[in-house]
Design a protein around this motif. Structure first.
Motif: not given
Length: 373
Positions: A136-161
């Motif tokens: 998912x992307x956006x807020x929906x990713x937080x709902x799927x992962x059940x992790x706060x700020x999931x999408x921000x962390x995901x995109x930070x990882x993407x930038x580092x990668x």
């Protein structure tokens, strides 16, 4: 390793090695997300009670394993193991590892970046394919992962990668999207986001599989799934930077078509090589033929960390015979990849398709998120 050397290595492993070709090693059951589509959810829930193989035990395993072509280090979340770079080094040194895949949910950006960079620098002869789960992307990713700020962390990882991929030629980045009944209507938007906002990433689309906490996620309309795979290929038509990428991508397309045919219940049977050429090793040492069947082959701890001894046991051989006798088939892409590779007829078809294909087109626009300019 270039394409010629990798081709020679492929042939050597295919025709002259008795070892497993593909090992899926779930190095931990611990996970910092709680996805409803996870097929490994029972192990995740039991993670605290499961005795993980230690680095010293893994060293005993790799010392006896011998040559290995493809390894997937999975979980759980594999980057929760702080010794991940050391595990990779053991397989590279002891087993001559060629290709490594690591899936991650991307919730540990700093650790992912540091651990992966160490592995890349220490093992220049191993091509690493990092699969960043993007269901998912956006807020929906937080709902799927059940992790706060999931999408921000995901995109930070993407930038580092992305930065690491610019630095290391032995890294391929994949945004891995599992297609379920819940997110099917948003797949176009997810793919468009990957194309626009995740530079350096190739997208991988796969069908949900296994026993889930919510089996309704598997109620995917086959016609819709086929259309989504068509859109996926339109948005991401090009090869990636892996050696032999063109051939592997044609093989991947064939595997996807087979998975869709399995979903439609129209797929011809291809002899399954699970338990023989593909093997699954879990964090506690249990060995299984695949991620579907509840038919254990043994445990490496009980076999003095000799995986080949486990596979040669009467229990393992009986399971392999059962798989062939029952014409076992499924939508798991890793199994289908190996089955195609060890099927002369199907590999001949793949090679003909590869030889006759036009040059890969440039990526089309994704203004509407549907593969049209």
């Amino acid at each position: 390793m270039g394409s010629l050397a990798k081709g020679i290595s492929l042939v050597r492993h295919r025709f002259f090695s008795a070892n497993p070709f593909f090992l899926v090693f779930h190095i931990t059951a611990r996970c910092n997300a709680r996805c409803a589509f996870c097929f490994n959810w029972e192990h995740v829930q039991q993670a605290r009670e499961r005795p993980e193989l230690t680095l010293e035990e893994i060293a005993r395993l790799t010392a006896r394993l011998g040559p290995l072509y493809q390894l997937t280090l999975s979980g759980g979340e594999p980057f929760l193991r702080r010794d991940l770079p050391d595990i990779i080094r053991l397989f590279a040194t002891d087993c001559g590892l060629q290709t490594l895949t690591i899936p991650t949910n991307g919730m540990l950006p700093a650790r992912i970046g540091a651990s992966l960079e160490r592995a890349l620098a220490d093992n220049p002869g191993v091509h690493i394919r990092l699969g960043l789960s993007t269901p998912e992307i956006g807020p929906e990713l937080e709902a799927v992962y059940q992790v706060r700020n999931a999408f921000a962390k995901h995109q930070e990882s993407a930038a580092l990668l992305t930065a690491l991929a610019c630095k290391y030629s032995n890294l391929t980045l994949t945004a891995a999207t599992l297609c379920t009944a819940a997110n099917a209507g948003r797949i176009r938007d997810i793919l468009a986001h990957v194309r626009r906002q995740m530079p350096g990433f190739i997208s991988q689309l796969a069908l949900v599989r296994g026993s889930l906490t919510d089996d309704s996620l598997k109620q995917l309309d086959p016609a819709l799934a086929r259309e989504l795979f068509r859109i996926h290929r339109a948005i991401f038509p090009e090869d990636d930077n892996r050696p032999l990428a063109g051939l592997l991508n044609v093989l991947g397309d064939s595997v996807n078509e087979y998975s869709l045919a399995c979903l439609e219940r129209t797929a011809p049977w291809i002899p399954c090589r699970c338990g023989d050429r593909l093997v699954v090793l879990y964090d506690n040492g249990d060995v299984f033929p695949c991620e579907y069947l509840d038919r254990p082959l043994g445990n490496v701890r009980a076999a003095d960390f000799d995986l080949k001894a486990v596979l040669a046991s009467p229990q393992a051989r009986a399971t392999v015979d059962w798989i062939i006798r029952e014409h076992c088939q499924c939508t798991w892409e890793c199994a289908s990849f190996v089955n195609f590779f060890y099927s002369p007829l199907n590999m001949a078809r793949v090679l003909i398709r590869y030889a006759s294909r036009p040059a890969p087109p440039r990526a089309v626009g994704v203004v509407d998120g549907d593969g049209t300019s």
